[in-house]
Design a protein around this motif. Structure first.
Motif, PDB file in Angstrom:
ATOM      1  N   VAL A   1       0.847  -1.177   0.000  1.00  0.00           N
ATOM      2  CA  VAL A   1       0.000   0.000   0.000  1.00  0.00           C
ATOM      3  C   VAL A   1       0.889   1.235   0.000  1.00  0.00           C
ATOM      4  O   VAL A   1       1.939   1.268   0.641  1.00  0.00           O
ATOM      5  N   LYS A   2       0.482   2.247  -0.774  1.00  0.00           N
ATOM      6  CA  LYS A   2       1.248   3.476  -0.862  1.00  0.00           C
ATOM      7  C   LYS A   2       0.908   4.401   0.298  1.00  0.00           C
ATOM      8  O   LYS A   2      -0.263   4.644   0.597  1.00  0.00           O
ATOM      9  N   LEU A   3       1.948   4.906   0.964  1.00  0.00           N
ATOM     10  CA  LEU A   3       1.794   5.868   2.049  1.00  0.00           C
ATOM     11  C   LEU A   3       2.410   7.201   1.627  1.00  0.00           C
ATOM     12  O   LEU A   3       3.067   7.293   0.592  1.00  0.00           O
ATOM     13  N   LYS A   4       2.247   8.217   2.444  1.00  0.00           N
ATOM     14  CA  LYS A   4       2.805   9.522   2.123  1.00  0.00           C
ATOM     15  C   LYS A   4       4.327   9.486   2.057  1.00  0.00           C
ATOM     16  O   LYS A   4       4.946  10.217   1.288  1.00  0.00           O
ATOM     17  N   ASP A   5       4.932   8.612   2.903  1.00  0.00           N
ATOM     18  CA  ASP A   5       6.385   8.600   2.992  1.00  0.00           C
ATOM     19  C   ASP A   5       7.016   7.314   2.490  1.00  0.00           C
ATOM     20  O   ASP A   5       8.137   6.979   2.860  1.00  0.00           O
ATOM     21  N   GLY A   6       6.284   6.565   1.675  1.00  0.00           N
ATOM     22  CA  GLY A   6       6.864   5.350   1.131  1.00  0.00           C
ATOM     23  C   GLY A   6       5.825   4.275   0.852  1.00  0.00           C
ATOM     24  O   GLY A   6       4.622   4.549   0.811  1.00  0.00           O
ATOM     25  N   THR A   7       6.291   3.070   0.685  1.00  0.00           N
ATOM     26  CA  THR A   7       5.417   1.928   0.411  1.00  0.00           C
ATOM     27  C   THR A   7       5.530   0.920   1.549  1.00  0.00           C
ATOM     28  O   THR A   7       6.631   0.571   1.965  1.00  0.00           O
ATOM     29  N   MET A   8       4.396   0.445   2.042  1.00  0.00           N
ATOM     30  CA  MET A   8       4.369  -0.528   3.132  1.00  0.00           C
ATOM     31  C   MET A   8       3.890  -1.868   2.587  1.00  0.00           C
ATOM     32  O   MET A   8       2.934  -1.939   1.810  1.00  0.00           O
ATOM     33  N   SER A   9       4.570  -2.936   3.001  1.00  0.00           N
ATOM     34  CA  SER A   9       4.172  -4.272   2.569  1.00  0.00           C
ATOM     35  C   SER A   9       3.408  -4.982   3.677  1.00  0.00           C
ATOM     36  O   SER A   9       3.590  -4.700   4.864  1.00  0.00           O
ATOM     37  N   GLY A  10       2.547  -5.905   3.285  1.00  0.00           N
ATOM     38  CA  GLY A  10       1.770  -6.685   4.235  1.00  0.00           C
ATOM     39  C   GLY A  10       1.592  -8.096   3.712  1.00  0.00           C
ATOM     40  O   GLY A  10       1.980  -8.413   2.578  1.00  0.00           O
ATOM     41  N   GLN A  11       1.015  -8.937   4.524  1.00  0.00           N
ATOM     42  CA  GLN A  11       0.805 -10.331   4.134  1.00  0.00           C
ATOM     43  C   GLN A  11      -0.687 -10.641   4.117  1.00  0.00           C
ATOM     44  O   GLN A  11      -1.393 -10.439   5.096  1.00  0.00           O
ATOM     45  N   LEU A  12      -1.131 -11.128   2.975  1.00  0.00           N
ATOM     46  CA  LEU A  12      -2.544 -11.447   2.774  1.00  0.00           C
ATOM     47  C   LEU A  12      -2.771 -12.946   2.929  1.00  0.00           C
ATOM     48  O   LEU A  12      -2.099 -13.750   2.288  1.00  0.00           O
ATOM     49  N   GLU A  13      -3.702 -13.311   3.782  1.00  0.00           N
ATOM     50  CA  GLU A  13      -4.137 -14.708   3.921  1.00  0.00           C
ATOM     51  C   GLU A  13      -5.539 -14.816   3.327  1.00  0.00           C
ATOM     52  O   GLU A  13      -6.452 -14.117   3.762  1.00  0.00           O
ATOM     53  N   MET A  14      -5.687 -15.670   2.326  1.00  0.00           N
ATOM     54  CA  MET A  14      -6.970 -15.817   1.652  1.00  0.00           C
ATOM     55  C   MET A  14      -7.586 -17.179   1.937  1.00  0.00           C
ATOM     56  O   MET A  14      -6.887 -18.201   1.943  1.00  0.00           O
ATOM     57  N   PRO A  15      -8.896 -17.233   2.150  1.00  0.00           N
ATOM     58  CA  PRO A  15      -9.570 -18.529   2.290  1.00  0.00           C
ATOM     59  C   PRO A  15      -9.598 -19.253   0.947  1.00  0.00           C
ATOM     60  O   PRO A  15      -9.408 -18.653  -0.108  1.00  0.00           O
ATOM     61  N   GLN A  16      -9.842 -20.521   0.983  1.00  0.00           N
ATOM     62  CA  GLN A  16     -10.025 -21.275  -0.248  1.00  0.00           C
ATOM     63  C   GLN A  16     -11.430 -21.031  -0.789  1.00  0.00           C
ATOM     64  O   GLN A  16     -12.344 -20.686  -0.047  1.00  0.00           O
ATOM     65  N   GLY A  17     -11.585 -21.197  -2.078  1.00  0.00           N
ATOM     66  CA  GLY A  17     -12.913 -21.072  -2.674  1.00  0.00           C
ATOM     67  C   GLY A  17     -13.107 -19.741  -3.379  1.00  0.00           C
ATOM     68  O   GLY A  17     -12.189 -18.954  -3.575  1.00  0.00           O
ATOM     69  N   GLU A  18     -14.346 -19.530  -3.770  1.00  0.00           N
ATOM     70  CA  GLU A  18     -14.715 -18.334  -4.516  1.00  0.00           C
ATOM     71  C   GLU A  18     -15.073 -17.206  -3.556  1.00  0.00           C
ATOM     72  O   GLU A  18     -15.782 -17.402  -2.582  1.00  0.00           O
ATOM     73  N   GLY A  19     -14.589 -16.028  -3.859  1.00  0.00           N
ATOM     74  CA  GLY A  19     -14.929 -14.854  -3.067  1.00  0.00           C
ATOM     75  C   GLY A  19     -16.172 -14.169  -3.610  1.00  0.00           C
ATOM     76  O   GLY A  19     -16.917 -14.776  -4.380  1.00  0.00           O
TER      77      GLY A  19
END
Length: 438
Positions: A146-164
């Motif tokens: 995600v873009k912030l005012k002072d740089g870019t921050m990374s994160g970790q996404l956990e997704m369930p199985q199946g259709e969203g």
């Protein structure tokens, strides 16, 4: 609280073992690596800590064919160049210079570990590093940014199985050098509590994003100078993740789970972004000055306790205190005071009362850092929040014995599962508020 190492997990205080690390690298040394022919034997990323009593300091070393660099997330130091690296069979020596101060690491390489002695200004402590790789930092799950005012921050996404699409919860970690998995560089070992929380949510059909705070882990480069840090930075970061998720078609609704200090951050971010739900786990129900003084009463002599009260009174009025006793520097040093002033602006009860979204308050009855009275205070402040006290659960979301030593031992045991009843409570709440069609 009897041990400073546990008490100060509630603080965002940064160790000053390496003076000036958060300063601009105005006069970086030219890297002059020796032993080039042998450097390939340690090439790659190494993670570990300088083992300072009660306060281990997390470090990351990167050795490449032609250079080497060190990162110290808790002090905002990122990829600072080493002056030299010398390898002689199993012996390894590397050093650096910050503002003219020589800092050395003298150790041995044994298979996938480097152990030895760190020395600065005549003080020495053991250090230990374990071989890793940059891919391991991401571990399981997708890396998102995600873009912030002072740089870019990374994160970790956990997704369930199946259709969203799936509902998503942004998970906010607690204070100090605590990473996205719930592990703190200020404590030995790992507990992986927030990692387990995210993985359990996925099995229940709920996605999540968890992230290293600025100055920690993969987001160490966003730390900046300690004197420039404000509580609002953490709030804005959390809000940015909520807004990011709200614009992603993979997610239906977006809520926040805040753990410990992350609870207060999450409350403000949830109100700011109109989040669909908010869960507080082990969140304080009082302003930080009250909690800190309560803890310090058990640890400080009368004169230092009185000084602490005076300093906090000044900080609450927005005034900095120039003269602080050496014994209190770790908590009230001038460079951290602007952050504390900004933190003291927020009363958890007042912030929670601003929320329009569904609220769930959780705490464990064996939490030695945040009491169930704090959870009850938050619950009583709202008309329709839910409250759950999880039997035998401690601050890091694990079942713990009644004795203090046994409780603290769980902080370093990643094999322990989450406390029984925690996920059941969260799942019921989220199914009622985010998964059920209304």
């Amino acid at each position: 609280m009897k041990k400073l190492g546990i008490t100060f997990c509630l603080m965002t205080s940064i160790l000053l073992v390496i003076a000036g690390c958060s300063k601009k690298k105005e006069s970086e040394p030219e890297t002059n690596l020796k032993g080039m022919s042998s450097l390939e034997s340690i090439e790659g990323l190494w993670e570990g800590s300088i083992i300072i009593p009660n306060q281990p300091l997390s470090i990351i070393l990167t050795f490449e064919k032609n250079n080497g660099a060190i990162s110290i997330p808790a002090q905002g130091l990122s990829d600072y160049p080493l002056t030299s690296v010398i390898i002689n069979e199993s012996d390894v020596f590397f050093d650096m210079a910050i503002q003219g101060q020589p800092i050395t690491f003298d150790g041995k390489v044994e298979q996938e570990k480097i152990t030895g002695t760190f020395t600065q200004q005549g003080q020495s402590f053991p250090f230990e590093l374990t071989k890793g790789n940059k891919e391991q930092l991401a571990e399981k799950g997708d890396v998102v940014e995600v873009k912030l005012k002072d740089g870019t921050m990374s994160g970790q996404l956990e997704m369930p199985q199946g259709e969203g699409p799936f509902p998503l919860m942004v998970i906010i970690a607690g204070s100090g050098p605590t990473d996205r998995d719930g592990n703190s560089a200020a404590l030995p070992g790992k507990n992986n509590s927030l990692k387990m929380l995210a993985e359990n949510l996925a099995t229940e059909g709920v996605a999540s994003i968890r992230y290293d705070k600025r100055g920690v882990g993969s987001n160490a480069s966003l730390a900046g100078k300690e004197e420039d840090m404000r509580f609002e930075h953490y709030i804005d970061d959390a809000a940015a993740w909520v807004q990011f998720a709200k614009t992603d078609e993979r997610f239906s609704k977006v809520g926040i789970i805040g753990h410990s200090e992350g609870s207060l951050i999450g409350m403000v971010a949830a109100e700011k972004t109109d989040a669909d739900a908010f869960i507080s786990i082990a969140g304080a129900g009082r302003p930080i000055d009250q909690i800190l003084l309560e803890q310090l009463k058990e640890q400080l002599p009368a004169n230092l306790l009185e000084e602490s009260k005076t300093i906090l009174d000044k900080l609450k009025q927005g005034e900095q205190v120039k003269t602080v006793s050496p014994e209190l520097q770790s908590i009230f040093r001038p460079s951290v005071q602007p952050y504390m002033i900004s933190w003291l602006h927020y009363d958890p009860v007042a912030q929670l009362q601003k929320l329009q979204s569904p609220v769930f308050i959780m705490n464990g009855n064996r939490d030695i850092q945040v009491s169930i009275q704090d959870a009850e205070r938050l619950h009583d402040a709202t008309n329709d929040s839910r409250l759950l006290i999880v039997k035998n659960m401690n601050h890091i979301l694990k079942e713990a014995p009644d004795d203090r030593a046994g409780n603290i031992a769980t902080y370093s045991n990643p094999e322990l599962p989450l406390a029984k009843g925690l996920m059941d409570g969260i799942t019921v709440f989220l199914k009622d508020e985010l998964l059920r069609e209304k």
